[in-house]
Design a protein around this motif. Structure first.
Motif, mmCIF file in Angstrom:
data_model
loop_
_atom_site.group_PDB
_atom_site.id
_atom_site.type_symbol
_atom_site.label_atom_id
_atom_site.label_comp_id
_atom_site.label_asym_id
_atom_site.label_seq_id
_atom_site.Cartn_x
_atom_site.Cartn_y
_atom_site.Cartn_z
ATOM 1 N N LEU A 2 -38.365 26.868 148.384
ATOM 2 C CA LEU A 2 -38.403 26.599 146.942
ATOM 3 C C LEU A 2 -38.219 27.902 146.168
ATOM 4 O O LEU A 2 -38.943 28.877 146.417
ATOM 5 N N GLN A 7 -41.152 26.235 142.320
ATOM 6 C CA GLN A 7 -42.588 26.432 142.552
ATOM 7 C C GLN A 7 -43.366 26.244 141.245
ATOM 8 O O GLN A 7 -44.445 25.649 141.238
ATOM 9 N N SER A 11 -46.065 23.329 140.649
ATOM 10 C CA SER A 11 -47.417 23.732 140.236
ATOM 11 C C SER A 11 -47.803 23.038 138.925
ATOM 12 O O SER A 11 -48.940 22.565 138.778
ATOM 13 N N LEU A 118 -47.989 26.932 148.166
ATOM 14 C CA LEU A 118 -47.928 27.578 146.853
ATOM 15 C C LEU A 118 -49.061 28.598 146.783
ATOM 16 O O LEU A 118 -50.179 28.325 147.235
ATOM 17 N N SER A 141 -45.657 31.538 149.593
ATOM 18 C CA SER A 141 -45.403 30.662 148.448
ATOM 19 C C SER A 141 -43.934 30.255 148.423
ATOM 20 O O SER A 141 -43.051 31.116 148.475
ATOM 21 N N GLY A 142 -43.690 28.960 148.391
ATOM 22 C CA GLY A 142 -42.323 28.440 148.379
ATOM 23 C C GLY A 142 -41.825 28.036 149.756
ATOM 24 O O GLY A 142 -40.801 27.366 149.873
ATOM 25 N N CYS A 170 -45.977 34.776 144.886
ATOM 26 C CA CYS A 170 -47.340 34.385 144.520
ATOM 27 C C CYS A 170 -47.736 35.051 143.209
ATOM 28 O O CYS A 170 -48.314 34.420 142.319
ATOM 29 N N LEU A 173 -46.102 33.450 140.263
ATOM 30 C CA LEU A 173 -46.703 32.134 140.002
ATOM 31 C C LEU A 173 -48.094 32.301 139.366
ATOM 32 O O LEU A 173 -48.452 31.573 138.438
#
Ligand SMILES: O=C(O)CCC(=O)C(=O)O
Ligand SMILES: [Fe+2]
Length: 206
Positions: A2, A7, A11, A118, A141-142, A170, A173
């Motif tokens: 992702l 992401q 989220s 995530l 993450s992803g 991360c 995000l």
């Protein structure tokens, strides 16, 4: 798998639906918390039909297309991984660094699981059927991981710990969703290949 925009979209989708009670007392050893995604705490997951226009469908469809191109199939379930009938999504929140999910086999009949990570990196373990060696790797993450979740496939897996040092994704995000400075969300999408029946309830729009 992702990109950062996906992401962020996933989220936002989860955070919008999150009805998990706030200020729950924290155990000494932090256990992962399944988020309540909707108004029914007894059913914390969300279900979808194939073709629903949600970010979860889009991510799973893309993942299955990529795997199909690689020639991947879930033996014992289906020979065409794109032909799923329905999906369910649950999100598990892990605290860094102690969050863990002990090694286990999923016993989900006619189903594959597509795990999306995530936030903080997860230190993941997998041992395939009949294998003696454990494979250890990070899910960042992803990243996404798919496997046959049936009893027959016998895939042992678990989360051993969560890193406190954020990856670049991360950090990006966490600037939007601060929960990710200290947590990982394991987004568990279960993909079903059985015929839809009358008891299927569609709460994708809830
Ligand atoms: O958090 C994860 O990625 C793994 C979760 C899991 O194995 C499960 O819910 O069965
Ligand atoms: Fe599992």
């Amino acid at each position: 798998m992702l990109c950062i925009q996906q992401q962020v979209a996933l989220s936002a989708y989860i955070c919008d639906r999150d009805r998990t009670p706030k200020n729950e007392s924290r155990a000494m050893i932090p256990t992962p918390r399944t988020l309540v995604l909707g108004d029914n705490a007894a059913v914390p997951s969300v279900t979808y039909r194939r073709g629903d226009s949600t970010v979860v469908n889009a991510i799973v469809d893309r993942g299955m297309e990529l795997l199909k191109k690689e020639g991947m199939c879930f033996t014992t379930i289906t020979d065409n991984i794109i032909d799923y009938t329905s999906l369910s999504m649950a999100t598990i929140r892990y605290e860094a660094p102690g969050g863990q999910f002990p090694p286990h086999v999923d016993h989900c009949k006619d189903s594959a699981v597509f795990l999306v990570s995530l936030g903080c990196n997860a230190n993941f373990m997998v041992r395939g059927k009949g294998e003696t060696e454990v494979h250890r790797f990070q899910l960042r993450s992803g990243d996404a991981l798919a496997f046959n979740a049936s009893t027959e496939a016998d895939i042992l897996h678990g989360v051993e710990s969560i890193d406190t040092t954020p990856s670049a994704a991360c950090e990006a995000l966490a600037k939007i969703f601060p929960v990710f400075w200290k947590h990982r969300y394991g987004v568990q999408c279960r993909i079903y290949y059985r015929p839809l029946n009358d008891t299927f309830t569609d709460n994708a729009t809830n």
